[in-house]
Write a protein that holds these residues in place. Sequence first.
Motif, PDB file in Angstrom:
ATOM      1  N   ASP A 130       0.112   1.590   7.682  1.00 38.62           N
ATOM      2  CA  ASP A 130       0.954   0.931   6.675  1.00 38.62           C
ATOM      3  C   ASP A 130       0.768  -0.588   6.701  1.00 38.62           C
ATOM      4  O   ASP A 130       0.661  -1.229   5.655  1.00 38.62           O
ATOM      5  CB  ASP A 130       2.432   1.282   6.887  1.00 38.62           C
ATOM      6  CG  ASP A 130       2.745   2.740   6.581  1.00 38.62           C
ATOM      7  OD1 ASP A 130       1.907   3.413   5.915  1.00 38.62           O
ATOM      8  OD2 ASP A 130       3.815   3.212   7.013  1.00 38.62           O
ATOM      9  N   ARG A 131       0.743  -1.161   7.914  1.00 38.59           N
ATOM     10  CA  ARG A 131       0.532  -2.618   8.032  1.00 38.59           C
ATOM     11  C   ARG A 131      -0.826  -3.008   7.472  1.00 38.59           C
ATOM     12  O   ARG A 131      -0.953  -4.002   6.740  1.00 38.59           O
ATOM     13  CB  ARG A 131       0.632  -3.053   9.498  1.00 38.59           C
ATOM     14  CG  ARG A 131       2.027  -3.141  10.040  1.00 38.59           C
ATOM     15  CD  ARG A 131       2.046  -3.865  11.393  1.00 38.59           C
ATOM     16  NE  ARG A 131       1.096  -3.327  12.356  1.00 38.59           N
ATOM     17  CZ  ARG A 131       1.350  -2.350  13.225  1.00 38.59           C
ATOM     18  NH1 ARG A 131       2.536  -1.781  13.253  1.00 38.59           N
ATOM     19  NH2 ARG A 131       0.426  -1.940  14.082  1.00 38.59           N
ATOM     20  N   GLU A 132      -1.853  -2.249   7.805  1.00 39.21           N
ATOM     21  CA  GLU A 132      -3.200  -2.548   7.308  1.00 39.21           C
ATOM     22  C   GLU A 132      -3.262  -2.416   5.787  1.00 39.21           C
ATOM     23  O   GLU A 132      -3.928  -3.225   5.122  1.00 39.21           O
ATOM     24  CB  GLU A 132      -4.219  -1.634   7.976  1.00 39.21           C
ATOM     25  CG  GLU A 132      -4.439  -1.954   9.444  1.00 39.21           C
ATOM     26  CD  GLU A 132      -5.341  -0.952  10.141  1.00 39.21           C
ATOM     27  OE1 GLU A 132      -5.728   0.055   9.510  1.00 39.21           O
ATOM     28  OE2 GLU A 132      -5.654  -1.180  11.321  1.00 39.21           O
ATOM     29  N   GLN A 133      -2.573  -1.435   5.236  1.00 39.38           N
ATOM     30  CA  GLN A 133      -2.555  -1.278   3.779  1.00 39.38           C
ATOM     31  C   GLN A 133      -1.872  -2.468   3.117  1.00 39.38           C
ATOM     32  O   GLN A 133      -2.327  -2.962   2.093  1.00 39.38           O
ATOM     33  CB  GLN A 133      -1.846   0.028   3.385  1.00 39.38           C
ATOM     34  CG  GLN A 133      -1.879   0.300   1.897  1.00 39.38           C
ATOM     35  CD  GLN A 133      -3.289   0.484   1.371  1.00 39.38           C
ATOM     36  OE1 GLN A 133      -4.107   1.164   1.990  1.00 39.38           O
ATOM     37  NE2 GLN A 133      -3.589  -0.130   0.245  1.00 39.38           N
ATOM     38  N   LYS A 134      -0.781  -2.947   3.702  1.00 39.77           N
ATOM     39  CA  LYS A 134      -0.095  -4.123   3.155  1.00 39.77           C
ATOM     40  C   LYS A 134      -1.025  -5.334   3.172  1.00 39.77           C
ATOM     41  O   LYS A 134      -1.058  -6.113   2.214  1.00 39.77           O
ATOM     42  CB  LYS A 134       1.169  -4.435   3.960  1.00 39.77           C
ATOM     43  CG  LYS A 134       2.325  -3.529   3.662  1.00 39.77           C
ATOM     44  CD  LYS A 134       3.546  -3.947   4.459  1.00 39.77           C
ATOM     45  CE  LYS A 134       4.685  -2.982   4.272  1.00 39.77           C
ATOM     46  NZ  LYS A 134       5.875  -3.383   5.059  1.00 39.77           N
ATOM     47  N   LYS A 135      -1.770  -5.494   4.262  1.00 35.68           N
ATOM     48  CA  LYS A 135      -2.715  -6.606   4.355  1.00 35.68           C
ATOM     49  C   LYS A 135      -3.780  -6.499   3.273  1.00 35.68           C
ATOM     50  O   LYS A 135      -4.130  -7.490   2.629  1.00 35.68           O
ATOM     51  CB  LYS A 135      -3.387  -6.639   5.730  1.00 35.68           C
ATOM     52  CG  LYS A 135      -2.487  -7.083   6.851  1.00 35.68           C
ATOM     53  CD  LYS A 135      -3.241  -7.055   8.177  1.00 35.68           C
ATOM     54  CE  LYS A 135      -2.362  -7.382   9.336  1.00 35.68           C
ATOM     55  NZ  LYS A 135      -3.097  -7.335  10.623  1.00 35.68           N
ATOM     56  N   ARG A 136      -4.302  -5.283   3.054  1.00 37.17           N
ATOM     57  CA  ARG A 136      -5.310  -5.083   1.999  1.00 37.17           C
ATOM     58  C   ARG A 136      -4.730  -5.402   0.629  1.00 37.17           C
ATOM     59  O   ARG A 136      -5.374  -6.059  -0.183  1.00 37.17           O
ATOM     60  CB  ARG A 136      -5.838  -3.653   2.037  1.00 37.17           C
ATOM     61  CG  ARG A 136      -6.858  -3.393   3.111  1.00 37.17           C
ATOM     62  CD  ARG A 136      -7.549  -2.047   2.921  1.00 37.17           C
ATOM     63  NE  ARG A 136      -6.638  -0.925   3.139  1.00 37.17           N
ATOM     64  CZ  ARG A 136      -6.406  -0.349   4.316  1.00 37.17           C
ATOM     65  NH1 ARG A 136      -7.043  -0.787   5.389  1.00 37.17           N
ATOM     66  NH2 ARG A 136      -5.578   0.659   4.424  1.00 37.17           N
ATOM     67  N   ASP A 137      -3.505  -4.938   0.393  1.00 37.06           N
ATOM     68  CA  ASP A 137      -2.870  -5.197  -0.899  1.00 37.06           C
ATOM     69  C   ASP A 137      -2.687  -6.692  -1.145  1.00 37.06           C
ATOM     70  O   ASP A 137      -2.933  -7.188  -2.244  1.00 37.06           O
ATOM     71  CB  ASP A 137      -1.517  -4.484  -0.981  1.00 37.06           C
ATOM     72  CG  ASP A 137      -1.653  -2.974  -1.022  1.00 37.06           C
ATOM     73  OD1 ASP A 137      -2.778  -2.473  -1.285  1.00 37.06           O
ATOM     74  OD2 ASP A 137      -0.633  -2.286  -0.776  1.00 37.06           O
ATOM     75  N   LYS A 138      -2.251  -7.416  -0.113  1.00 30.88           N
ATOM     76  CA  LYS A 138      -2.072  -8.860  -0.250  1.00 30.88           C
ATOM     77  C   LYS A 138      -3.405  -9.554  -0.519  1.00 30.88           C
ATOM     78  O   LYS A 138      -3.494 -10.457  -1.342  1.00 30.88           O
ATOM     79  CB  LYS A 138      -1.434  -9.445   1.011  1.00 30.88           C
ATOM     80  CG  LYS A 138       0.043  -9.165   1.129  1.00 30.88           C
ATOM     81  CD  LYS A 138       0.602  -9.836   2.380  1.00 30.88           C
ATOM     82  CE  LYS A 138       2.076  -9.590   2.515  1.00 30.88           C
ATOM     83  NZ  LYS A 138       2.634 -10.256   3.712  1.00 30.88           N
ATOM     84  N   ARG A 139      -4.458  -9.124   0.200  1.00 34.26           N
ATOM     85  CA  ARG A 139      -5.776  -9.738   0.011  1.00 34.26           C
ATOM     86  C   ARG A 139      -6.277  -9.497  -1.405  1.00 34.26           C
ATOM     87  O   ARG A 139      -6.791 -10.408  -2.062  1.00 34.26           O
ATOM     88  CB  ARG A 139      -6.771  -9.185   1.037  1.00 34.26           C
ATOM     89  CG  ARG A 139      -8.119  -9.894   0.964  1.00 34.26           C
ATOM     90  CD  ARG A 139      -9.131  -9.347   1.951  1.00 34.26           C
ATOM     91  NE  ARG A 139      -9.531  -8.007   1.530  1.00 34.26           N
ATOM     92  CZ  ARG A 139      -9.391  -6.900   2.260  1.00 34.26           C
ATOM     93  NH1 ARG A 139      -8.844  -6.949   3.458  1.00 34.26           N
ATOM     94  NH2 ARG A 139      -9.782  -5.733   1.801  1.00 34.26           N
ATOM     95  N   ILE A 140      -6.109  -8.282  -1.892  1.00 34.97           N
ATOM     96  CA  ILE A 140      -6.547  -7.958  -3.254  1.00 34.97           C
ATOM     97  C   ILE A 140      -5.769  -8.796  -4.269  1.00 34.97           C
ATOM     98  O   ILE A 140      -6.345  -9.302  -5.236  1.00 34.97           O
ATOM     99  CB  ILE A 140      -6.388  -6.447  -3.512  1.00 34.97           C
ATOM    100  CG1 ILE A 140      -7.424  -5.670  -2.694  1.00 34.97           C
ATOM    101  CG2 ILE A 140      -6.531  -6.135  -4.990  1.00 34.97           C
ATOM    102  CD1 ILE A 140      -7.203  -4.169  -2.667  1.00 34.97           C
ATOM    103  N   ALA A 141      -4.464  -8.960  -4.049  1.00 31.04           N
ATOM    104  CA  ALA A 141      -3.643  -9.772  -4.956  1.00 31.04           C
ATOM    105  C   ALA A 141      -4.098 -11.230  -4.939  1.00 31.04           C
ATOM    106  O   ALA A 141      -4.175 -11.880  -5.985  1.00 31.04           O
ATOM    107  CB  ALA A 141      -2.179  -9.663  -4.577  1.00 31.04           C
ATOM    108  N   ARG A 142      -4.401 -11.757  -3.748  1.00 33.15           N
ATOM    109  CA  ARG A 142      -4.876 -13.145  -3.653  1.00 33.15           C
ATOM    110  C   ARG A 142      -6.197 -13.315  -4.389  1.00 33.15           C
ATOM    111  O   ARG A 142      -6.407 -14.302  -5.099  1.00 33.15           O
ATOM    112  CB  ARG A 142      -5.057 -13.547  -2.184  1.00 33.15           C
ATOM    113  CG  ARG A 142      -3.810 -13.970  -1.480  1.00 33.15           C
ATOM    114  CD  ARG A 142      -4.128 -14.665  -0.146  1.00 33.15           C
ATOM    115  NE  ARG A 142      -5.089 -13.963   0.678  1.00 33.15           N
ATOM    116  CZ  ARG A 142      -4.802 -13.085   1.624  1.00 33.15           C
ATOM    117  NH1 ARG A 142      -3.546 -12.767   1.874  1.00 33.15           N
ATOM    118  NH2 ARG A 142      -5.758 -12.522   2.341  1.00 33.15           N
ATOM    119  N   GLU A 143      -7.113 -12.359  -4.209  1.00 31.50           N
ATOM    120  CA  GLU A 143      -8.413 -12.439  -4.871  1.00 31.50           C
ATOM    121  C   GLU A 143      -8.260 -12.367  -6.392  1.00 31.50           C
ATOM    122  O   GLU A 143      -8.924 -13.099  -7.118  1.00 31.50           O
ATOM    123  CB  GLU A 143      -9.328 -11.332  -4.374  1.00 31.50           C
ATOM    124  CG  GLU A 143      -9.789 -11.532  -2.946  1.00 31.50           C
ATOM    125  CD  GLU A 143     -10.534 -10.329  -2.390  1.00 31.50           C
ATOM    126  OE1 GLU A 143     -10.652  -9.299  -3.090  1.00 31.50           O
ATOM    127  OE2 GLU A 143     -10.985 -10.424  -1.227  1.00 31.50           O
TER     128      GLU A 143
END
Length: 81
Positions: free
Chosen positions: A13-26
């Motif tokens: 779950d933590r890793e998925q949140k990190k991926r989601d944030k990175r995708i949003a930033r990009e």
Amino acid sequence: MAFTPSKDQRRRDREQKKRDKRIAREAAREEKLAAERAAAKAAEEAAALEAFYKTPEGIKAKEEAEFEAELAAEEAKAAGK
């Protein structure tokens, strides 16, 4: 008895949140770059148009465009009455 997620599930779950944030930033970065490119292109076109209007042909074209706009406005006003 309450259900508690496993350590592995919490980690995923933590890793998925990190991926989601990175995708949003990009995505935000790409939108910002696209907006900057559009603004630069609009400024370049405006500068080119302004330079064109300083030439004799540009002055004549501008006067003709203004005349056409006035004529169209008068026709629309007359049609509206």
